[in-house]
Design a protein around this motif. Structure first.
Motif, short mmCIF file in Angstrom:
data_model
loop_
_atom_site.label_atom_id
_atom_site.label_comp_id
_atom_site.label_asym_id
_atom_site.label_seq_id
_atom_site.Cartn_x
_atom_site.Cartn_y
_atom_site.Cartn_z
N ALA A 92 42.59 50.14 40.29
CA ALA A 92 43.99 50.09 39.64
C ALA A 92 43.80 49.31 38.22
O ALA A 92 42.87 48.74 38.29
N MET A 93 44.59 50.01 37.52
CA MET A 93 44.65 49.64 36.05
C MET A 93 45.23 47.85 36.02
O MET A 93 46.14 47.88 36.63
N PRO A 94 44.63 47.20 35.43
CA PRO A 94 44.95 45.69 35.32
C PRO A 94 46.29 45.91 34.35
O PRO A 94 46.67 46.45 33.47
N THR A 95 47.13 44.87 34.78
CA THR A 95 48.49 44.55 33.80
C THR A 95 47.91 43.64 32.61
O THR A 95 46.95 43.08 32.59
N THR A 96 48.73 43.71 31.72
CA THR A 96 48.54 42.86 30.44
C THR A 96 48.37 41.38 30.67
O THR A 96 47.55 40.83 30.25
N VAL A 97 49.12 40.87 31.85
CA VAL A 97 49.04 39.71 32.19
C VAL A 97 47.62 39.34 32.56
O VAL A 97 47.24 37.97 32.51
N GLN A 98 46.94 40.12 33.30
CA GLN A 98 45.76 40.12 34.06
C GLN A 98 44.52 40.07 33.31
O GLN A 98 43.49 39.54 33.32
N LEU A 99 44.70 40.55 31.90
CA LEU A 99 43.63 40.80 31.01
C LEU A 99 42.86 39.43 30.59
O LEU A 99 41.56 39.40 30.60
N PRO A 100 43.41 38.29 30.19
CA PRO A 100 42.89 37.01 29.86
C PRO A 100 42.02 36.57 30.98
O PRO A 100 41.06 36.15 30.86
N ALA A 101 42.68 36.64 32.38
CA ALA A 101 41.76 36.36 33.38
C ALA A 101 40.41 37.14 33.57
O ALA A 101 39.44 36.53 34.17
N ILE A 102 40.67 38.39 33.28
CA ILE A 102 39.59 39.45 33.56
C ILE A 102 38.30 39.01 32.52
O ILE A 102 37.22 38.96 32.99
N VAL A 103 38.71 38.76 31.25
CA VAL A 103 38.09 38.48 30.10
C VAL A 103 37.23 37.19 30.48
O VAL A 103 36.06 37.07 30.45
N ALA A 104 38.04 36.26 30.96
CA ALA A 104 37.32 34.87 31.29
C ALA A 104 36.39 34.85 32.60
O ALA A 104 35.54 34.15 32.30
N ALA A 105 36.87 35.69 33.58
CA ALA A 105 35.69 36.10 34.46
C ALA A 105 34.69 36.20 34.33
O ALA A 105 33.50 36.15 34.61
N ALA A 106 34.77 37.56 33.40
CA ALA A 106 33.51 38.20 32.63
C ALA A 106 32.66 37.20 31.96
O ALA A 106 31.61 37.25 32.17
N ALA A 107 33.45 36.49 31.25
CA ALA A 107 32.61 35.57 30.18
C ALA A 107 31.75 34.57 31.03
O ALA A 107 30.46 34.32 30.85
N LEU A 108 32.66 33.90 32.19
CA LEU A 108 31.95 33.02 32.97
C LEU A 108 30.93 33.50 33.88
O LEU A 108 29.82 32.75 33.95
N GLY A 109 31.17 34.76 34.33
CA GLY A 109 30.05 35.34 35.05
C GLY A 109 28.88 35.82 34.37
O GLY A 109 27.59 35.36 34.97
N SER A 110 29.04 36.14 33.10
CA SER A 110 27.74 36.49 32.21
C SER A 110 27.05 34.83 31.87
O SER A 110 25.99 35.21 32.06
N VAL A 111 27.79 34.05 31.52
CA VAL A 111 27.07 32.48 31.48
C VAL A 111 26.43 32.22 32.56
O VAL A 111 25.15 31.85 32.42
N SER A 112 26.86 32.24 33.60
CA SER A 112 26.41 31.84 35.05
C SER A 112 25.04 32.88 35.22
O SER A 112 23.93 32.25 35.49
N ALA A 113 25.26 34.06 35.03
CA ALA A 113 24.05 35.03 35.08
C ALA A 113 22.94 34.69 34.34
O ALA A 113 21.87 34.72 34.77
#
Length: 297
Positions: free
Chosen positions: A206-227
Motif C-alpha cells: 500500500a502506498m504510504p501516506t504523507t504523514v507516514q513518510l518521516p516514520a518510514i525514513v526514521a525506521a530505515a535510518a535506524l535499521g541501517s545504523v543497527s545493521a
C-alpha cells in the motif's frame, strides 16, 4: 581483513545496535498497525536503499563478488521472511512478549550450525534447549491464563517461525560480515529484501501516506545504523560471544512497549524470557577444560 579489537568493544557496539534496532521495532510496529506489515517492511527497505546507496557509491563501493553476492541474496531472503513474519506477529502481541520469543534464535542457530556446518552438538545445547522450551511454555501459559485471542496466538506462532528463520540469518551474517564490509552488508540486505517484496507489492503493498513518510525514513535510518553496527561487531568477534547481547532487547522492548503502546509486561512473560535466556546461556557456554594430571603430561 578485519582489524582486531577487544571482544568488549565488539559487544558494546552490538549492544548499541540492538538498542537502536529496538527503537526501530517500535516505529515499525506503529507503521504495521496503520498499513500492514508487508507495506511497512517494503517501504522501510526501499528507504534504506535510498539512504545507503549514495554513501556506498561515494565511498568507492563496487558491485560485490559472486561469493559475497550469493550470501547477500541468501541472507536477504531469509532475514526478509523473518522480518515480515516478526512484524506481522508483533502487531498482535505486546513488544516484550514478541521479542522474548525471538530469543530462541541463538539456541536454534546452534542446531542449524550442526546441520549445515557439521558442528558437534554439545550436551549443554540439549540441556539449554529444554530450559528454553520451558520458557516458551511459560509464555504460552500466560496467554492461556489471560485468555488470549486467536489473533494473539497466531501472532506468537508467526514470531516463533520468524525466530527459526532469524537463526539461519545469524549464521549467514557471520559469513556475510567476513566477506563484505558492514555498509555493503546493510545495503545489499535492503536491496534484496526490497526487491523481493516489490514482486508482491501490487497485491499486498500500500502506498504510504504523507504523514507516514518521516516514520518510514526514521525506521530505515535506524535499521541501517543497527545493521552496520551488528555487521561490524560480528566481523570482529565470534557469534557465541555476541549472541547474549540479543537479550538486552527485552529491556528496551518492555520500556518502549509501555511508553509508546501502553503495554504491560506480565509475570509469565518475564519468567518465560528469563528461562529462554538461561537456556541459551547454558547452550553457548563452553565446557571447562579438564585439569591435566601427571599421567596426561
Amino acid at each position: 581483513m578485519t582489524r582486531s579489537v577487544s571482544p568488549l568493544v565488539a559487544f558494546a557496539v552490538a549492544a548499541m545496535g540492538i538498542a537502536v534496532y529496538s527503537v526501530m521495532d517500535a516505529i515499525m510496529k506503529g507503521l504495521s498497525i496503520a498499513s500492514g506489515a508487508y507495506a511497512a517492511v517494503l517501504w522501510r527497505s526501499l528507504a534504506g536503499v535510498v539512504l545507503l546507496a549514495p554513501v556506498f557509491v561515494l565511498r568507492g563501493g563496487r558491485w560485490p563478488a559472486w561469493v559475497a553476492l550469493r550470501l547477500h541474496v541468501a541472507r536477504g531472503a531469509t532475514g526478509g521472511a523473518s522480518v515480515l513474519l516478526f512484524f506481522w506477529g508483533l502487531v498482535r502481541v505486546p513488544m516484550a512478549q514478541g521479542v522474548a520469543l525471538t530469543f530462541l534464535a541463538p539456541l536454534i542457530a546452534l542446531f542449524l550450525a550442526a546441520l549445515t556446518l557439521g558442528e558437534r552438538i554439545r550436551r549443554g545445547a540439549v540441556l539449554g534447549s529444554l530450559v528454553a522450551s520451558l520458557g516458551v511454555l511459560a509464555i504460552a501459559a500466560g496467554q492461556v491464563q489471560a485468555r488470549a485471542s486467536e489473533q494473539m496466538v497466531l501472532g506468537s506462532i508467526a514470531i516463533l517461525i520468524a525466530s527459526v528463520l532469524y537463526a539461519g540469518s545469524l549464521i549467514l551474517l557471520r559469513r556475510q560480515a567476513q566477506a563484505a564490509d558492514p555498509l555493503e552488508v546493510a545495503l545489499f540486505t535492503s536491496i534484496v529484501l526490497g526487491g523481493l517484496l516489490l514482486v508482491g507489492a501490487p497485491w499486498f503493498g500500500a502506498m504510504p501516506t504523507t504523514v507516514q513518510l518521516p516514520a518510514i525514513v526514521a525506521a530505515a535510518a535506524l535499521g541501517s545504523v543497527s545493521a552496520v553496527a551488528l555487521a561490524w561487531a560480528y566481523a570482529r568477534a565470534e557469534a557465541q560471544v555476541l549472541a547474549p547481547v540479543e537479550y538486552t532487547a527485552f529491556v528496551w522492548s518492555a520500556l518502549l512497549g509501555w511508553l509508546v503502546f501502553a503495554e504491560r509486561v506480565s509475570a509469565w512473560t518475564v519468567a518465560g524470557a528469563g528461562l529462554i535466556i538461561a537456556g541459551c546461556l547454558v547452550a553457548v557456554r563452553r565446557p571447562t577444560p579438564a585439569p591435566q594430571t601427571e599421567a596426561s603430561l
